[in-house]
Design a protein around this motif. Structure first.
Motif, PDB file in Angstrom:
ATOM      1  N   PRO C 109      55.131  43.300 109.567  1.00 48.02           N
ATOM      2  CA  PRO C 109      55.374  44.417 110.505  1.00 48.02           C
ATOM      3  C   PRO C 109      54.185  45.360 110.534  1.00 48.02           C
ATOM      4  N   PHE C 114      51.211  38.972 114.557  1.00 49.66           N
ATOM      5  CA  PHE C 114      52.169  38.705 115.634  1.00 49.66           C
ATOM      6  C   PHE C 114      51.476  38.741 116.991  1.00 49.66           C
ATOM      7  N   ARG C 312      61.820  43.906 106.958  1.00 49.78           N
ATOM      8  CA  ARG C 312      62.487  42.949 107.841  1.00 49.78           C
ATOM      9  C   ARG C 312      61.522  42.445 108.912  1.00 49.78           C
ATOM     10  N   THR C 313      61.532  41.136 109.161  1.00 54.46           N
ATOM     11  CA  THR C 313      60.642  40.603 110.188  1.00 54.46           C
ATOM     12  C   THR C 313      61.206  39.289 110.709  1.00 54.46           C
ATOM     13  N   VAL C 314      60.398  38.591 111.503  1.00 50.76           N
ATOM     14  CA  VAL C 314      60.773  37.265 112.004  1.00 50.76           C
ATOM     15  C   VAL C 314      59.625  36.316 111.668  1.00 50.76           C
ATOM     16  N   GLY C 318      61.118  31.308 114.536  1.00 56.79           N
ATOM     17  CA  GLY C 318      62.182  31.988 115.245  1.00 56.79           C
ATOM     18  C   GLY C 318      63.364  32.358 114.381  1.00 56.79           C
ATOM     19  N   GLU C 320      64.996  35.250 111.553  1.00 54.41           N
ATOM     20  CA  GLU C 320      64.878  36.565 110.954  1.00 54.41           C
ATOM     21  C   GLU C 320      64.682  36.396 109.453  1.00 54.41           C
TER      22      GLU C 320
ATOM     23  N   MET D 267      60.925  44.015 112.526  1.00 52.44           N
ATOM     24  CA  MET D 267      61.249  43.146 113.651  1.00 52.44           C
ATOM     25  C   MET D 267      62.572  42.425 113.441  1.00 52.44           C
ATOM     26  N   ARG D 268      63.271  42.234 114.534  1.00 54.04           N
ATOM     27  CA  ARG D 268      64.481  41.420 114.577  1.00 54.04           C
ATOM     28  C   ARG D 268      64.445  40.609 115.870  1.00 54.04           C
ATOM     29  N   LEU D 269      65.377  39.684 115.974  1.00 55.94           N
ATOM     30  CA  LEU D 269      65.468  38.888 117.198  1.00 55.94           C
ATOM     31  C   LEU D 269      66.491  39.505 118.134  1.00 55.94           C
ATOM     32  N   PRO D 275      61.641  38.174 119.816  1.00 56.14           N
ATOM     33  CA  PRO D 275      61.387  39.179 118.783  1.00 56.14           C
ATOM     34  C   PRO D 275      61.293  40.560 119.415  1.00 56.14           C
ATOM     35  N   PHE D 277      60.897  45.021 118.184  1.00 54.57           N
ATOM     36  CA  PHE D 277      60.582  45.948 117.111  1.00 54.57           C
ATOM     37  C   PHE D 277      61.683  46.991 116.990  1.00 54.57           C
TER      38      PHE D 277
END
Lengths: 370, 370, 370, 370
Positions: C109, C114, C312-314, C318, C320, D267-269, D275, D277
């Motif tokens: 993040p 990204f 938290r990220t992805v 695809g 999480e 980040m999340r979906l 994705p 933010f």
């Protein structure tokens, strides 16, 4: 990005279509303190203006130029540049679009209309839109300003060949150029060209030509190797003129036949011990840099594609058809290319003068001075 | 500013002198995802490499290329571009500067050393420094990457004239080009050139030449009127090659002799109703935009100025003198200009492909599709 | 086009990834006759070099620079530029890619990985590839050359804020800057920053900072209104540095709170009747043009996104997920941004000096001279 | 070279002085097929137009725009671009130069007139000539065209601070912006600003301000690291606006106070697995590339230097003197900078869209698509 801008330090951007409201240019990077008059620009435009003889298009355009910005009145008369952009505007007057109605759908073989359609998907077909040689009026206006940036230099152009008839270089006389409608430097060739062009014109045909432009008293040292070479920029400048298909510097294609001995421009010392060349095969440019010898450029102009004889083509709807062009056109578009070639020479030289001054800081430094 | 950078979207910057540590280039703007191998670049360099026959300079340079950046290994082998700058490095190995000691002070007539001195006040005289044709190795490396940006197109070059001896176009065979040391497309001309060049070489002389480069299957629509015309950029690209004095597109200077009827490339419909041209006087470019027909460029290469016969000149100290050049040189520098011309064609096409995609967003759109 | 090239007359192109073979730059447009030594460049690089204190990344890079081209030995020692491109190469030595294996798939993040993926579809994930601050080594090398183009000027940078702790301007002492690992101009602040950064470092966290760069004895008249303004180019230069999120000139955002009276830099005549300013709210730039007063730039550097605390990220597939970064990183990337800011200031000033000289032809012309 | 041209693929060149005949711009590189109306441009100009409330200059300019080139009529109404340069002209009507006679000789502290004199040696002093904010009308016209190149995006600007009074972000309402003469998004702040500005105006003083511009639904992937970063170009664009002294992206200078944890945009979906933010400290840009999150820019505008209170200064003849400015001026030039900031945002985004399309070929590619 070069789309409609030419030059890097002395640069101009042109706009306008053949049959639109107006055309013009914005000259950016002109040094402050450069003096000129509106008449200087108008005079240059008048040399390029159509309709001055039966050998050019009969379109009547006064090509009156307005100076919109970038100058203030000089106390002693005329204008002086302030260093800000100089906008020059020329309104279109005689845009008879109806002449073109018939050809709106079919492509003229050898004309840019097909290429514009492929590239952009749409175009201004009235008189060729942006592909018309009318755009060159804006270049000539810019060139008139550029000429004032190099007060010591001289740039002169001439037509040296029409079809198979070339001038006799032994009779070359620059003073003859303004005396005939061809910018021809050889009085003996003028009647031959008159006869040839009358024949071409009456047949509704057209013919190619070769233009030569010579710059004298150009400061040595202009040109930035290896991708800003003076000759590379001149090649680009001249090739960007409508209908030009070839450019050469100095002896050009003839150098392919020469040996190193024959091609060598030998050197001796002259006035004030300055080096000079005993010949000028190089056309004043070595390694992409001006040497102080006259800069000599020639370019070939193809015959215009607008002719009366029907030619096989296709149309926008995807049908095979024939086309003949009835609009007003130059039987030899090379004639009016002479002042355009001069203008491009001025602009390239002005640009490189400023670039050289920026990087190197001075002017002609003879190698063994000081 | 163009000093040592060529191109706008696909652009490369070259560096390095003939007798320095190394030369190379940085290719910037290459799209991501372009696959190539180090061998692709090496193969292109090997075609330009000196010392491969008695007709080119005897300098021995392996010209081994290193890829320093801008790529990652592709899982299936080879490299793939990441969209970041690709730096390519070639170390100099056989730089015998002592050959040049004798000429350090005097100017070779027709050589750039005088012009560099005037411009910069100092220069790297060893082997011509930056003005040496050795710089073109970097262009060839860049061109090998550019070729991968246009996977569908083909670019081929050939030598078509040495001195007074031109190839017979009726016998043109592209497959013949790699079979002889001249990139000659006509087997019948090869022995004539061998005899001529042996004579020139033994006399310590040099001779001019003409190169032709043809690009096929080029997308239509490339080129940005009016100052980013495809032909204007090709003219600049070819004129920037060492010793080039003239450039022409399609019929070039020959169009000056043509009428509009003779010059018109008539059109018919062909495969899948696509328009095509029945001739190619225009060399694949109209209004500065590619038409889909083969793009044809020719350029004249003057004889190198390094010859054994003494010529009159001046030196850095301001004396009149004579000079003869004893270093290792190409008797016909036009030969090795063939792969350089190909490389510049690739780079111009790649650049215009990206520029067109940027402004217009797509590729060949036949006018009457959809 | 600006991809990896900065500047117009004095321009440099950088290449190379954090974990590739090498990185470097090509400086193009440097005037001929500029003298410098390899040690000048090495010295600048050493100030930016990592691993010199516990407050910067522990990566060990000698950052040894090689000068590949564009110079000859000066008779009196050191090097002198020839006007051709100066290529500078720095080999990577300590590229421990395995540290990054764990983060190859998930996005950090706040990190560029990204964005690179979205833009290019592929990237060199080892150490951030091209997005790594390691690229700034090449800028510092270029800046060391630029500094020699303006021999009369001085450029100095300092760190003025870390987190909530700003220096006390009343205690500002440029001589203090090299005495501590923070480029801090205020000895009293140093222990506070040490304590703060030790805390941050041990927590595996990171923190933001503000850098100030001041150029003195800058020629007046630099800057080209309206789209080549000196402050606009400085803003672009500083914002292009990794992690920079804000740039201000002179009083910057504080001017929003000022009245015209408070903001006016009043003028009086000083030495030799030259105009000078009684204050410098403007930071030495008016209308985009330098006035002769010190040019003052500040920029904010965000905390690096590589931290130990999971966020938290992805990931690329695809999903999480969470991520924590274990590689070697700067707890306060703003520290090493100080020499980078100085380098960019030098490069912008050198560029504008040459541009001004090109367009206008001279240097400081006090308005009422002559 | 950037003198008066902004942008690279979508580029515009402005010309014209505050008190000359006309001003305008040439938009070059606009894709073909972009539809707009003259009213689109006029509407944008009307938002910037002076004299619409007592809080802006009382100069009365209709700012009527003429479209001179680059378009044809669309069959369904309005205009459509042809891919050729679009020239836009605005004539000056209410140029009362006599107001300025008194200040012709003395420099306004904090004004560009001194800097222009130093740079160019002469200038158009009537109303500031080229340094006048009137030039921004041409930018707004260009921006109105740029907006049509990104049909899916939204750009909105607001004034967020005047002097010490900032808006309350909790009450932010974009719909409020057109309801007051300040482009204020917070109805509660409007009366406070009215009182403050009335006070300033009556005192003949001026005051600074902060503008915020937000772009939403911007394609991800725009921006070219490392010297064509989206944020670097935005910084340059905003800093080039008259009187701007600071620019920040996202949290800007506030990031200097943040830890890496606080600054991380996790980040999340979201929709369709895309994705997104959870915060936007980065202001929609990472590594110089747009991420798909809103692009947020703020810039500080200093108070205009034209005030009634006499200030100490010098004049062109080299005397110390005092000056007070009586011309018609904006008490808070930041107000009218709002539509200018929007226009520059549009132009930067349009430029980068075309650049991205050129190099990479497509648009938003979510990393884990396909």
């Amino acid at each position: 990005m070069s789309f409609n801008t030419f030059g890097q330090m002395f640069r101009f951007t042109t706009f306008g279509e053949s049959h639109g409201v107006a055309l013009g240019c914005v000259v950016d990077g002109c040094p402050p303190g450069v003096r000129f008059t509106r008449e200087d620009i108008q005079g240059a435009l008048d040399r390029r203006r159509p309709g001055q003889s039966r050998f050019t298009t009969q379109r009547r355009e006064p090509d009156e130029v307005k100076v919109l910005s970038g100058v203030v009145d000089h106390p002693e008369g005329g204008l002086v540049s302030t260093g800000t952009p100089i906008a020059l505007l020329i309104e279109n007057v005689d845009q008879r679009s109806k002449d073109y109605a018939a050809i709106a759908g079919a492509y003229r073989p050898g004309h840019a209309d097909f290429a514009y359609d492929i590239k952009y998907g749409l175009r201004d077909h009235r008189g060729g839109g942006r592909s018309s040689a009318r755009e060159t009026a804006a270049r000539v206006a810019a060139g008139a300003v550029a000429a004032k940036v190099l007060p010591g230099a001289t740039v002169r152009g001439a037509l040296v060949q029409i079809g198979d008839i070339a001038v006799d270089r032994a009779r070359w006389d620059w003073d003859e150029v303004p005396n005939n409608p061809f910018f021809c430097p050889d009085a003996g060739t003028v009647p031959l060209w008159e006869a040839e062009l009358d024949r071409i014109r009456k047949a509704g045909s057209s013919i190619g030509a070769v233009v030569e432009v010579v710059a004298e008293d150009v400061p040595a040292g202009l040109g930035a190797p290896v991708y800003g070479k003076l000759d590379a920029d001149l090649a680009s400048a001249m090739m960007s003129i409508n209908a030009v298909k070839g450019v050469e510097i100095g002896d050009g294609f003839a150098t392919a036949r020469l040996t190193g001995e024959a091609n060598a421009d030998e050197m001796r010392l002259g006035n004030e011990g300055r080096p000079h060349f005993l010949s000028n095969h190089a056309g004043g440019i070595l390694g992409g840099i001006s040497t102080g010898a006259p800069v000599v450029v020639r370019f070939a102009v193809k015959p215009t594609s607008s002719i009366l004889t029907p030619r096989r083509t296709v149309d926008r709807l995807g049908h095979e058809t024939e086309i003949a062009t009835k609009g007003r056109h130059d039987p030899c578009v090379g004639i009016r290319a002479v002042p355009v070639g001069e203008a491009m020479m001025w602009c390239v030289l002005a640009d490189h003068l400023l670039r050289h001054r920026g990087q190197v800081g001075g002017f002609v430094r003879w190698p063994f001075e000081g």
